[in-house]
Design a protein around this motif. Structure first.
Motif, short mmCIF file in Angstrom:
data_model
loop_
_atom_site.label_atom_id
_atom_site.label_comp_id
_atom_site.label_asym_id
_atom_site.label_seq_id
_atom_site.Cartn_x
_atom_site.Cartn_y
_atom_site.Cartn_z
N MET A 54 15.60 -36.40 12.49
CA MET A 54 14.24 -35.96 12.43
C MET A 54 13.70 -34.62 11.90
O MET A 54 14.11 -34.30 13.14
N LYS A 55 12.68 -34.23 11.26
CA LYS A 55 12.49 -33.41 11.08
C LYS A 55 11.94 -32.49 11.64
O LYS A 55 10.91 -32.97 12.13
N SER A 98 8.44 -30.22 12.95
CA SER A 98 6.84 -30.19 12.13
C SER A 98 6.90 -28.96 11.90
O SER A 98 7.20 -27.88 12.57
N GLU A 156 13.06 -32.15 -5.89
CA GLU A 156 11.79 -33.82 -5.25
C GLU A 156 11.69 -32.82 -4.08
O GLU A 156 10.89 -33.54 -3.95
N ALA A 157 12.33 -32.87 -2.93
CA ALA A 157 12.14 -32.98 -1.66
C ALA A 157 10.46 -31.60 -1.70
O ALA A 157 9.92 -32.71 -0.71
N ASP A 181 7.90 -34.81 -3.16
CA ASP A 181 7.53 -35.97 -2.33
C ASP A 181 6.71 -34.89 -0.71
O ASP A 181 6.24 -36.18 -0.22
N GLY A 182 6.94 -33.84 -0.58
CA GLY A 182 7.17 -34.08 1.03
C GLY A 182 7.70 -34.03 2.37
O GLY A 182 8.07 -33.94 2.91
N SER A 183 8.76 -34.01 1.60
CA SER A 183 9.59 -34.08 3.13
C SER A 183 10.23 -32.85 3.44
O SER A 183 10.65 -32.47 4.44
N VAL A 184 10.50 -32.21 2.23
CA VAL A 184 10.78 -31.01 2.89
C VAL A 184 10.25 -29.28 1.93
O VAL A 184 10.43 -28.92 0.88
N ASN A 221 17.99 -33.09 2.32
CA ASN A 221 17.65 -33.30 3.50
C ASN A 221 16.71 -32.80 4.68
O ASN A 221 16.71 -32.51 5.63
N GLY A 222 17.05 -31.36 3.54
CA GLY A 222 16.56 -30.19 4.62
C GLY A 222 17.81 -29.13 4.93
O GLY A 222 17.28 -28.10 5.37
#
Length: 515
Positions: A1-2, A4, A407-408, A411-414, A493-494
């Protein structure tokens, strides 16, 4: 889990430098004398180089090497500090390293050839970018970080098992004669529209010395003169060079509107307009550019960062962040700037006068900053002086790679950008100016949250180099932490891969930072 953003900032402020090592894993080491450059992820594969290894180590890696690990296993675990024969080869816990090309291959790779014939064979491969031309084939572009600079292009084919083959008949050095050569092609990125963006690391702190025969770096200018066939104009160097039509004519275009300084790297945000740019050296500046049109870097507005330290003077650089605001320098386009540059053509060493300058003077910079100049040439031709004159922060020390996962981030994931500061010292660690943190000779990696419009307003440290011992001849920086970070790759995945460019570890390493 990333984590916040709030928890990331809280964690950053609470940790001390040694604690950062807990999330670092050593995943690659390279031979003695070599640096890790050219880190580039293509699908499941990781390209990287061994730059200028010691040439007397007696292994196949005694030459500068461009290679790849296919089908990378990022969970391969910790790689031991190399000993004995392992110090003379590439070692990795992520998979086998395959050599693709080395300096001198095919009588072409690394060969810098200009108007006067061959100048040198470089052993300094840097940035890599892979441009796909099919499902399992493409071109690998590699910088050759020299004076004058170079770039190779080789056709690669990938087998089903990940093994690459090189088409010797389709290997060449890019012809930079149309842009009068390049200077120290350093790190870079592949643009979202699949054009390599190579960086000219112009480390001339004062253009006035460009035609000074007594200047310590004048031999580099003389080599460039051999490439061009005449004494070069300094205002034609120090830019981001875009390789247009990369799978065809591979035509270089110097993007003057992004400013002239010691470019280490540029990275385009997912709006295809906002670009962040790092400046390598001492007392340097962090820049932002916003293009007038998405996907077109030839016209736009250049900004420079003003930093506000979040801690008191002398605060720990491993835990102290900064607020960032952006000072507009000017708007411009390539055609307009090219016209200003051309006014300085034809100047030679014969024109040098110790008590004057053949180029833009400090008085002209001051007049521009006061609003008294006829045009904005200062902003684009003397960008670092322009930024300082406008109140931007010109104190960074050894600013290296800046990068995102496109790409991350899109889409806001990273939603983060990262920057490597090879060393926190000098202007960053004195008691003057905007930045007054403690010295970390082994470097820091900073994280910058990306806002909805890809603006950046905060920079915080997330990885810090370890303890420094000036008396430790082989490994002055602690072996359990990064030393002098340079190349950065942000994974989907960050997590972040960090490459070392250091003389403070006997064997340079690549580290995986788990976010």
């Amino acid at each position: 889990m990333k984590k916040s953003l709030a928890s990331a900032l809280l964690l950053t402020s609470a940790l001390t430098a040694p604690a950062f090592a807990d999330s670092l894993t050593r995943v690659v080491t390279v031979p003695v004398g070599g640096e890790i450059t050219g880190m580039f992820v293509q699908g499941e594969d990781l390209f990287f180089n061994v730059q200028h290894p010691s040439d007397d180590i007696g292994t196949a890696f005694a030459k500068a090497t461009v290679g790849v690990i296919s089908n990378v296993n990022y969970d391969g675990g910790e790689l031991a500090v190399p000993e004995g024969d392992d110090m003379l080869v590439v070692k990795s816990s992520m998979g086998d390293y395959q050599t693709l090309v080395q300096q001198g291959d095919f009588g072409k790779i690394g060969h810098i050839v200009g108007a006067g014939g061959e100048i040198k064979v470089s052993n300094d491969p840097d940035f890599n970018a892979y441009v796909a031309t099919g499902d399992n084939e493409g071109y690998l572009f590699t910088n050759w970080e020299d004076r004058p600079g170079g770039m190779s292009r080789v056709k690669l084919m990938r087998a089903a098992d990940g093994a690459y083959s090189v088409d010797e008949s389709d290997a060449e050095m890019i012809d930079f004669s149309a842009v009068q050569g390049t200077w120290v092609n350093c790190f870079g990125t592949l643009s979202p529209w699949s054009t390599p963006l190579t960086s000219e690391e112009l480390y001339f702190d004062d253009t006035a010395d460009w035609n000074n025969a007594e200047y310590k770096y004048i031999d580099g200018v003389e080599a460039l003169a051999s490439y061009v066939g005449t004494w070069p104009n300094p205002y034609r160097y120090g830019y981001i060079v875009e390789i247009t039509d990369p799978a065809g004519t591979a035509t270089p275009v110097k993007q003057f509107a992004l400013g002239r300084y010691s470019h280490e790297n540029s990275v385009v945000m997912p709006d295809d307009r906002t670009v962040y740019l790092s400046d390598d050296g001492t007392d340097v500046v962090f820049y932002k550019f916003i293009a007038e049109t998405a996907g077109d870097l030839s016209s736009g507005t250049l900004y420079a960062a003003k930093m506000t330290q979040q801690g008191e003077s002398g605060a720990d650089a491993a835990t102290t962040g900064f607020d960032v605001e952006w000072i507009e320098l000017a708007s411009g386009n390539n055609a307009e700037i090219e016209g200003w540059i051309a006014e300085y053509d034809g100047i030679t060493k014969d024109d040098y006068k110790p008590d004057a300058t053949s180029y833009i003077s400090d008085e002209e910079v001051a007049a521009w900053a006061a609003g008294d100049a006829a045009d904005n040439r200062v902003a684009f031709l003397e960008s670092r002086k322009a930024a300082s004159a406008k109140g931007a922060t010109a104190e960074f020390r050894k600013m290296e790679g800046v990068n995102i996962n496109y790409e991350a981030a899109k889409d806001g994931s990273v939603p983060f950008m990262y920057m490597a500061m090879s060393e926190v010292a000098k202007g960053m660690s004195d008691a003057e100016g905007d930045i007054q943190v403690s010295e970390i000779k082994c470097g820091v990696v900073y994280e910058m949250p990306l806002e909805a419009d890809y603006d950046v307003t905060t920079m915080v440290p997330v990885v810090a180099g370890g303890a420094y011992d000036k008396n430790a001849e082989a490994n002055a920086c602690a072996l359990d932490a990064v030393s002098n970070p340079d190349n950065l790759v942000v994974l989907a995945n960050g997590d972040v891969l960090i490459g070392e460019d250091t003389g403070k570890h006997e064997n340079n390493a690549m580290w995986l930072w788990k976010k």
